[in-house]
Design a protein around this motif. Sequence first.
Motif, PDB file in Angstrom:
ATOM      1  N   SER A 235       0.879  -1.241  -0.023  1.00 15.80           N
ATOM      2  CA  SER A 235       0.132  -0.074  -0.008  1.00 15.80           C
ATOM      3  C   SER A 235       0.903   1.147  -0.170  1.00 15.80           C
ATOM      4  O   SER A 235       0.322   2.367  -0.024  1.00 15.80           O
ATOM      5  N   SER A 236       2.200   1.204   0.107  1.00 13.61           N
ATOM      6  CA  SER A 236       3.123   2.262   0.345  1.00 13.61           C
ATOM      7  C   SER A 236       3.867   2.643  -1.078  1.00 13.61           C
ATOM      8  O   SER A 236       4.417   1.645  -1.583  1.00 13.61           O
ATOM      9  N   ALA A 237       4.341   3.910  -1.126  1.00  9.53           N
ATOM     10  CA  ALA A 237       5.076   4.298  -2.201  1.00  9.53           C
ATOM     11  C   ALA A 237       6.590   3.797  -2.072  1.00  9.53           C
ATOM     12  O   ALA A 237       7.209   3.183  -2.810  1.00  9.53           O
ATOM     13  N   HIS A 260      -8.857  -1.484  -4.065  1.00 12.22           N
ATOM     14  CA  HIS A 260      -9.690  -0.376  -3.038  1.00 12.22           C
ATOM     15  C   HIS A 260      -8.286   0.590  -3.076  1.00 12.22           C
ATOM     16  O   HIS A 260      -8.486   1.672  -2.673  1.00 12.22           O
ATOM     17  N   ASN A 261      -6.886   0.040  -2.741  1.00 10.50           N
ATOM     18  CA  ASN A 261      -5.929   0.677  -2.678  1.00 10.50           C
ATOM     19  C   ASN A 261      -5.650   1.567  -4.014  1.00 10.50           C
ATOM     20  O   ASN A 261      -4.836   2.429  -3.844  1.00 10.50           O
ATOM     21  N   LEU A 262      -6.132   0.921  -5.116  1.00 12.76           N
ATOM     22  CA  LEU A 262      -5.748   1.706  -6.390  1.00 12.76           C
ATOM     23  C   LEU A 262      -6.639   2.655  -6.583  1.00 12.76           C
ATOM     24  O   LEU A 262      -6.541   3.708  -7.468  1.00 12.76           O
ATOM     25  N   VAL A 263      -7.886   2.599  -6.154  1.00 12.33           N
ATOM     26  CA  VAL A 263      -9.020   3.282  -6.606  1.00 12.33           C
ATOM     27  C   VAL A 263      -9.404   4.320  -5.444  1.00 12.33           C
ATOM     28  O   VAL A 263      -9.907   5.365  -5.806  1.00 12.33           O
ATOM     29  N   LEU A 264      -9.214   4.154  -4.307  1.00 13.34           N
ATOM     30  CA  LEU A 264      -9.709   5.022  -3.013  1.00 13.34           C
ATOM     31  C   LEU A 264      -8.515   5.623  -2.323  1.00 13.34           C
ATOM     32  O   LEU A 264      -7.425   5.104  -2.368  1.00 13.34           O
ATOM     33  N   THR A 265      -8.839   6.759  -1.568  1.00 19.34           N
ATOM     34  CA  THR A 265      -7.777   7.398  -0.875  1.00 19.34           C
ATOM     35  C   THR A 265      -8.485   7.547   0.674  1.00 19.34           C
ATOM     36  O   THR A 265      -9.826   7.151   0.918  1.00 19.34           O
ATOM     37  N   LEU A 291       1.391   3.309  -6.155  1.00 23.33           N
ATOM     38  CA  LEU A 291       1.048   1.980  -6.745  1.00 23.33           C
ATOM     39  C   LEU A 291       0.254   2.062  -8.114  1.00 23.33           C
ATOM     40  O   LEU A 291       0.861   1.076  -8.623  1.00 23.33           O
ATOM     41  N   LEU A 292      -0.123   2.769  -8.595  1.00 21.17           N
ATOM     42  CA  LEU A 292      -0.752   2.953 -10.057  1.00 21.17           C
ATOM     43  C   LEU A 292       0.712   2.780 -10.925  1.00 21.17           C
ATOM     44  O   LEU A 292       0.705   1.924 -11.908  1.00 21.17           O
ATOM     45  N   GLU A 293       1.689   3.523 -10.479  1.00 20.53           N
ATOM     46  CA  GLU A 293       3.067   3.461 -11.364  1.00 20.53           C
ATOM     47  C   GLU A 293       3.566   2.043 -11.107  1.00 20.53           C
ATOM     48  O   GLU A 293       4.049   1.490 -12.161  1.00 20.53           O
ATOM     49  N   GLY A 294       3.509   1.608 -10.005  1.00 18.55           N
ATOM     50  CA  GLY A 294       4.268   0.150 -10.050  1.00 18.55           C
ATOM     51  C   GLY A 294       3.348  -0.961 -10.693  1.00 18.55           C
ATOM     52  O   GLY A 294       4.127  -1.945 -11.127  1.00 18.55           O
ATOM     53  N   LEU A 336     -11.719  -0.720 -11.553  1.00 16.91           N
ATOM     54  CA  LEU A 336     -10.485  -0.743 -12.101  1.00 16.91           C
ATOM     55  C   LEU A 336     -10.526  -0.037 -13.344  1.00 16.91           C
ATOM     56  O   LEU A 336      -9.574   0.790 -13.656  1.00 16.91           O
ATOM     57  N   GLN A 337     -11.718   0.031 -14.142  1.00 17.24           N
ATOM     58  CA  GLN A 337     -11.691   0.520 -15.699  1.00 17.24           C
ATOM     59  C   GLN A 337     -11.644   2.254 -15.409  1.00 17.24           C
ATOM     60  O   GLN A 337     -11.293   2.940 -16.286  1.00 17.24           O
ATOM     61  N   ASN A 338     -11.946   2.598 -14.086  1.00 18.58           N
ATOM     62  CA  ASN A 338     -11.738   4.061 -13.814  1.00 18.58           C
ATOM     63  C   ASN A 338     -10.278   4.636 -13.659  1.00 18.58           C
ATOM     64  O   ASN A 338     -10.059   5.826 -13.759  1.00 18.58           O
ATOM     65  N   VAL A 339      -9.422   3.582 -13.521  1.00 22.40           N
ATOM     66  CA  VAL A 339      -8.070   4.272 -13.102  1.00 22.40           C
ATOM     67  C   VAL A 339      -6.895   3.714 -14.080  1.00 22.40           C
ATOM     68  O   VAL A 339      -5.813   3.773 -14.147  1.00 22.40           O
TER      69      VAL A 339
END
Length: 417
Positions: A235-237, A260-265, A291-294, A336-339
Amino acid sequence: MNVIFKNATILDKESPFHKQKADVKVENGIIKNIGQNLSSKNGFEIVELENLHLSQGWFDSSVSFGEPGFEDRETIANGLNTAAKSGFTNVALQPNSFPVIDNQSQVSFVLNKAKGFATTLHPIGAFTKNSEGTDLAEMFDMKNAGAIAFGDYNKNLDNANLLKIGLQYVQDFDGLVIAYCQDKTVKGNGVVHEGLVSTRLGLKGIPALAEELEVARNLFLLEYTGGKLHIPTISSAKSVELIRAAKAKGLHVTCSVAVHNLVLTDDVLTGFDSRYKVTPPLRDENHRKALLEGVLDGTIDMITSDHNPIDIELKKMEFDNAKNGTIGLESAFGALQNVLSLEIIIEKLTHGKSVFGIEKPAIKEGNKACFTLFTTEGNWEFTKEHILSKSKNSAFLGLPMKGRAYGIYNNGQLILN
């Protein structure tokens, strides 16, 4: 069941029909023909769905169903039907039942319960007896009974030497160890991500450091022992950076991230709604972007729903006392299709099979038919009516969705939502 899927867009890099529209004829569970305008005959069901797409069957590397012991949360039967209608042909079942899946007989029990379903269940055996972190469980026997990996769900192993011994031991039978990372002493009584939101709300925070310390420790152990290690739901950078560096060294490490860790904060916590209480916690936008970059650069190997049904008595209560967890199978693809792009989503929902040693048949003539049916179109909002699980603790209620799973074809069965 014999089926002809009409005018389907095939998304499978291992198929000669990748990104092509075609009819797919399946007979007795085997792909017999892929082509244009395939003729039907008696005994074949015709499936024609708007904007129909087919990909290799999706795999979820972390689901909890409750049975045995917590059938009020979810049964194996309803859990597998939920998974099928959500597009998952294969799921890895966590050992956090009662009793814990920590021996051969418990592995055999859940496998017998899962027989005959379209979605295939793959048990994860506990790494330690009763997931208490004291003594190693009977991993070799569980592997022979059908367990695909070993880990104590959402429990950090404090004893570094025990993890070292386990990583060495499983190499004799090519076992995979799952090591959840969260230092309990650094976490303390924290319930949400430590940051501006936790300070503003007066909730005790969990520093990202709690995760990162254990990720670093476990990677050092892996470098010492060799073997295979999977780090779930990071969950962390900094965790992304550490795992990226370990892969560059050639260590055999993989990792996953929860939808949820990709979509929500942690911004969603303003209302103190315990649906958003998960572990690891929802973090801030900087961590979400990392996380998205990963995911995009391949550091993160797979995406999981981390589907964890919780009964209402343990969820709808004061935030500090509520149990961690959200359901996520039904909402995974639409969220997931949102991000993320479609190509990346499909890759991250299928690649985990290779990591866990699960059959991964491509959409080719002569192969076993194991694929997911879905549409990329349609904007909608996730509501309680879309929940198929017995428990209703979804962090995605009210969230806009795009596209949806139609269902699956697997094990000779067609299941449509």
